[in-house]
Design a protein around this motif. Structure first.
Motif, PDB file in Angstrom:
ATOM      1  N   ALA A 192       1.527  -3.517   9.943  1.00 20.61           N
ATOM      2  CA  ALA A 192       2.202  -3.781   8.404  1.00 20.61           C
ATOM      3  C   ALA A 192       3.474  -4.454   8.656  1.00 20.61           C
ATOM      4  CB  ALA A 192       1.919  -2.466   7.703  1.00 20.61           C
ATOM      5  N   LEU A 211       0.981  -1.055  -0.033  1.00 17.15           N
ATOM      6  CA  LEU A 211       0.195   0.094  -0.068  1.00 17.15           C
ATOM      7  C   LEU A 211       0.898   1.226  -0.075  1.00 17.15           C
ATOM      8  CD1 LEU A 211      -2.993   1.090   0.358  1.00 17.15           C
ATOM      9  CD2 LEU A 211      -2.607   1.088   2.709  1.00 17.15           C
ATOM     10  N   TYR A 213      -6.994   0.438   5.224  1.00 15.33           N
ATOM     11  CA  TYR A 213      -6.769  -1.049   4.634  1.00 15.33           C
ATOM     12  C   TYR A 213      -8.165  -1.649   4.351  1.00 15.33           C
ATOM     13  CZ  TYR A 213      -2.423  -0.485   7.105  1.00 15.33           C
ATOM     14  OH  TYR A 213      -1.094   0.125   7.634  1.00 15.33           O
ATOM     15  N   VAL A 250       3.695  -0.926   3.754  1.00 17.34           N
ATOM     16  CA  VAL A 250       3.142   0.301   3.574  1.00 17.34           C
ATOM     17  C   VAL A 250       3.917   1.495   3.609  1.00 17.34           C
ATOM     18  CG1 VAL A 250       1.271   1.743   4.963  1.00 17.34           C
ATOM     19  CG2 VAL A 250       1.265  -0.453   5.116  1.00 17.34           C
ATOM     20  N   PRO A 269      -3.870  -6.185   7.317  1.00 15.83           N
ATOM     21  CA  PRO A 269      -2.691  -5.264   6.898  1.00 15.83           C
ATOM     22  C   PRO A 269      -1.863  -5.938   5.818  1.00 15.83           C
ATOM     23  CG  PRO A 269      -2.849  -5.586   9.142  1.00 15.83           C
ATOM     24  CD  PRO A 269      -3.828  -6.625   8.722  1.00 15.83           C
ATOM     25  N   PRO A 270      -1.419  -4.774   4.927  1.00 16.18           N
ATOM     26  CA  PRO A 270      -0.609  -5.184   3.755  1.00 16.18           C
ATOM     27  C   PRO A 270       0.795  -5.665   4.293  1.00 16.18           C
ATOM     28  CG  PRO A 270      -1.148  -3.011   3.832  1.00 16.18           C
ATOM     29  CD  PRO A 270      -1.833  -3.411   4.906  1.00 16.18           C
TER      30      PRO A 270
END
Length: 399
Positions: A346, A233, A318, A326, A322-323
């Motif tokens: 993240a 992200l 999000y 980030v 969570p990616p």
């Protein structure tokens, strides 16, 4: 656009000289001066007739060698000028250029290629800008009269932010590249990646992995896995109060931030991630899944982005879990703002701030952010912010 007068300076001077000759002819009783005045007036009238009476029309088509022109990149413009007139006039041409590009868009007409015109432009400011119309200026042989006429419509040129090569994310933050750390979903059936596992009651004998069984000495069966690229992200903070010149023109700090957003997003895609680029309000600027069209759509969106409005809490942006990486790109931020930047777990939170106030980077580091000050050198700021370069004590690279 300012229109030129029908007479040149020389033409105006000829009229003035004719008037003076008429006055002098009466005062000095010199008929020859009256003849000279009449001759000057006649020449000016003929010049105006020659230049302005012939009808001219035509069409203009432009072709720019680069669909999306990057800031600092040069592109070639080819103009086809279909002029319809009794004869091709001699003069000068000029293509109207916006202030966002620079180039030598003028020359003698007709050119060496007849009515085909070529020139180079260089992008200076991102955005969508009009090029044109084409202006043709002709002057009579005596230089007394001039005519400037516009031909054709404008064509837009899209100038996208500069893309800067960046250093790779170090593997000790959880991913040395998206494709190297893909998430796996056990299926039990399928034809994706095959990996052996121990046999359990109920497994089909047709799925026995004989080579693995011989190697390990235990009965092994094929276990299929489905790969899914991890997500990353990138958030561009457009909040107006973060930027000094919000709504008042080009802001070098915001331009660097937009360039950083584009560079980071494309860099993470190159490392194998699926990347979503959002603004601070949650609006999607681009989603990159490895397709060329995705890249162009993102760059066009970033070409037109400006500071505005207020932002939202980062975690609320999000979509689900969570990616991985980030990357938050922001402007003026203080210690209190940084203390509210929760990244929600993240794996690689990275903060780039163009104007962090004292204590801001330490406050961000306390929450797990790897941070750096974003200046004109986007690549250097990115390298400083990489988690591999974070010191154990303060949480960010000493500057």
């Amino acid at each position: 656009m300012r229109r030129r007068r029908p007479l040149t300076r020389r033409g105006v001077a000829a009229i003035i000289a004719g008037l003076l000759c008429m006055i002098a002819a009466n005062l000095l009783a010199a008929p020859i001066l009256l003849y000279i005045a009449m001759l000057l007036f006649l020449l000016v009238i003929i010049a105006v007739f020659v230049v302005h009476v012939p009808r001219r029309s035509g069409g203009v088509s432009r072709r720019i060698s680069t669909d999306l022109l990057t800031v600092g990149e040069q592109s070639q413009v080819a103009v086809r000028f279909d002029l319809r007139a009794l004869r091709v006039p001699n003069g000068t041409w000029r293509d109207a250029l916006p202030s966002a590009v620079v180039g030598d868009a003028a020359g003698e007409f007709p050119t060496d290629n007849g009515t085909n015109i070529r020139y180079a432009i260089t992008g200076v400011h991102r955005g969508v800008w009009p090029v044109g119309p084409l202006l043709l200026r002709t002057i009579d042989p005596f230089g007394f009269s001039q005519r400037e006429q516009e031909f054709g419509d404008t064509r837009t040129v899209t100038i996208v932010p500069e893309i800067v090569p960046l250093a790779p994310i170090n593997s000790n933050v959880g991913a040395s590249g998206g494709t190297a750390h893909t998430a796996s979903t056990r299926l039990g059936q399928g034809s994706d990646n095959l990996s052996p596992r121990h046999y359990v009651s109920g497994d089909s004998m047709r799925r026995i992995h004989w080579r693995a069984t011989a190697h390990r000495g235990d009965l092994m069966v094929r276990q299929e896995e489905e790969e899914a690229s991890p997500d990353a992200l990138v958030v561009l903070d457009r909040t107006a109060r973060r930027w000094e010149r919000a709504g008042t023109g080009s802001d070098p700090a915001f331009e660097a931030a937009v360039s950083a957003a584009a560079s980071v997003a494309l860099h993470l895609v190159h490392e194998g991630y699926s990347v979503d680029v959002l603004d601070s309000a949650g609006a999607v600027l681009g989603s990159l899944r490895g397709h060329e069209d995705d890249r162009d759509s993102l760059l066009v969106a970033l070409a037109m982005v400006t500071p505005r409005g207020e932002g939202r809490d980062l975690i609320s942006l999000y979509d689900g879990a969570p990616p991985g990486p980030v990357v938050m790109i922001t402007g003026r931020i203080d210690e209190e703002d940084a203390a509210l930047l929760r990244h929600g777990g993240a794996s690689a939170p990275i903060l780039l701030a163009s104007d962090p106030l004292p204590g801001t980077l330490d406050a961000a580091a306390a929450l797990g952010w790897s941070s750096a000050t974003l200046g004109d050198d986007v690549a250097s700021a990115w390298e400083d912010a990489l988690p591999a370069r974070v010191t154990t004590g303060s949480g960010h690279v000493p500057r």
